[in-house]
Design an enzyme around this catalytic site. Structure first.
Site, PDB file in Angstrom:
ATOM      1  N   TYR A 103      74.707  19.849  28.382  1.00  0.00           N
ATOM      2  CA  TYR A 103      75.903  20.691  28.402  1.00  0.00           C
ATOM      3  C   TYR A 103      76.576  20.605  29.764  1.00  0.00           C
ATOM      4  CZ  TYR A 103      73.639  24.337  31.225  1.00  0.00           C
ATOM      5  OH  TYR A 103      73.020  25.026  32.239  1.00  0.00           O
ATOM      6  N   CYS A 104      77.819  21.080  29.804  1.00  0.00           N
ATOM      7  CA  CYS A 104      78.570  21.173  31.054  1.00  0.00           C
ATOM      8  C   CYS A 104      79.363  22.478  31.019  1.00  0.00           C
ATOM      9  CB  CYS A 104      79.466  19.946  31.258  1.00  0.00           C
ATOM     10  SG  CYS A 104      80.747  19.743  30.001  1.00  0.00           S
ATOM     11  N   ARG A 105      80.577  22.480  31.531  1.00  0.00           N
ATOM     12  CA  ARG A 105      81.398  23.695  31.506  1.00  0.00           C
ATOM     13  C   ARG A 105      82.140  23.835  30.182  1.00  0.00           C
ATOM     14  NH1 ARG A 105      86.566  24.653  32.337  1.00  0.00           N
ATOM     15  NH2 ARG A 105      86.947  22.608  33.179  1.00  0.00           N
ATOM     16  N   GLY A 107      82.552  20.785  27.850  1.00  0.00           N
ATOM     17  CA  GLY A 107      82.168  19.769  26.878  1.00  0.00           C
ATOM     18  C   GLY A 107      82.599  18.357  27.213  1.00  0.00           C
ATOM     19  N   ILE A 131      79.054  25.612  28.707  1.00  0.00           N
ATOM     20  CA  ILE A 131      78.467  26.922  28.970  1.00  0.00           C
ATOM     21  C   ILE A 131      79.512  28.031  28.806  1.00  0.00           C
ATOM     22  CG2 ILE A 131      78.876  26.918  31.471  1.00  0.00           C
ATOM     23  CD1 ILE A 131      76.019  28.128  31.749  1.00  0.00           C
TER      24      ILE A 131
END
Length: 140
Positions: A103-105, A107, A131
């Site tokens: 995951y990241c911020r 996508g 996230i």
């Protein structure tokens, strides 16, 4: 003679149609887990949470910056920024068959990192977006 030409043309058209539709399906297909594309799975966050609750030997991989990670991250996630995946993955993620949730911020970086992991030979990569929309709690 005309019949043979028509038959040959029809066979060619049908073959081209099948090849084009296979290329679309082969590069991206829907599975019961999620969409399989570029060598990794894109899954919903609900599916990611279900798998995290039911599986054991997995890694949660945060591919944001160190500053973002320190601000908040998913519990037990390890950090390898997406810009460092190619250099660090094989040293830090030694089992290429291990289940890896990425995951990241929002996508975007997680998709990039997941594609790189797949190109490096990782076989069980699950990208689940960012996230920002994670509803299952984080560590601050």
């Amino acid at each position: 003679m005309l019949r043979r030409k028509i038959t040959a043309i029809l066979i060619t058209i049908i073959s081209l149609f099948l090849l084009c539709s296979c290329a679309e399906t082969c590069s991206s297909s829907e599975t019961e887990i999620g969409k399989f594309t570029d060598g990794y799975y894109q899954i919903t966050q609900i599916k990611a949470k279900e798998l995290m609750d039911s599986e054991e030997n997995y890694v949660i991989l945060d591919v944001r910056t160190e500053e973002e990670y320190k601000e908040q991250h998913i519990k037990n996630a390890i950090l390898i920024p997406h810009t460092e995946i190619e250099q660090r993955a094989e040293k830090e993620l030694t089992d290429k068959n291990q289940l890896i949730f990425v995951y990241c911020r929002s996508g975007n970086r997680s998709k990039t990192a997941s594609k790189i992991l797949a190109q490096l030979g990782y076989t069980n990569v699950m990208e689940f977006g960012g996230i920002n929309s994670w509803a299952y709690g984080t560590v601050k």
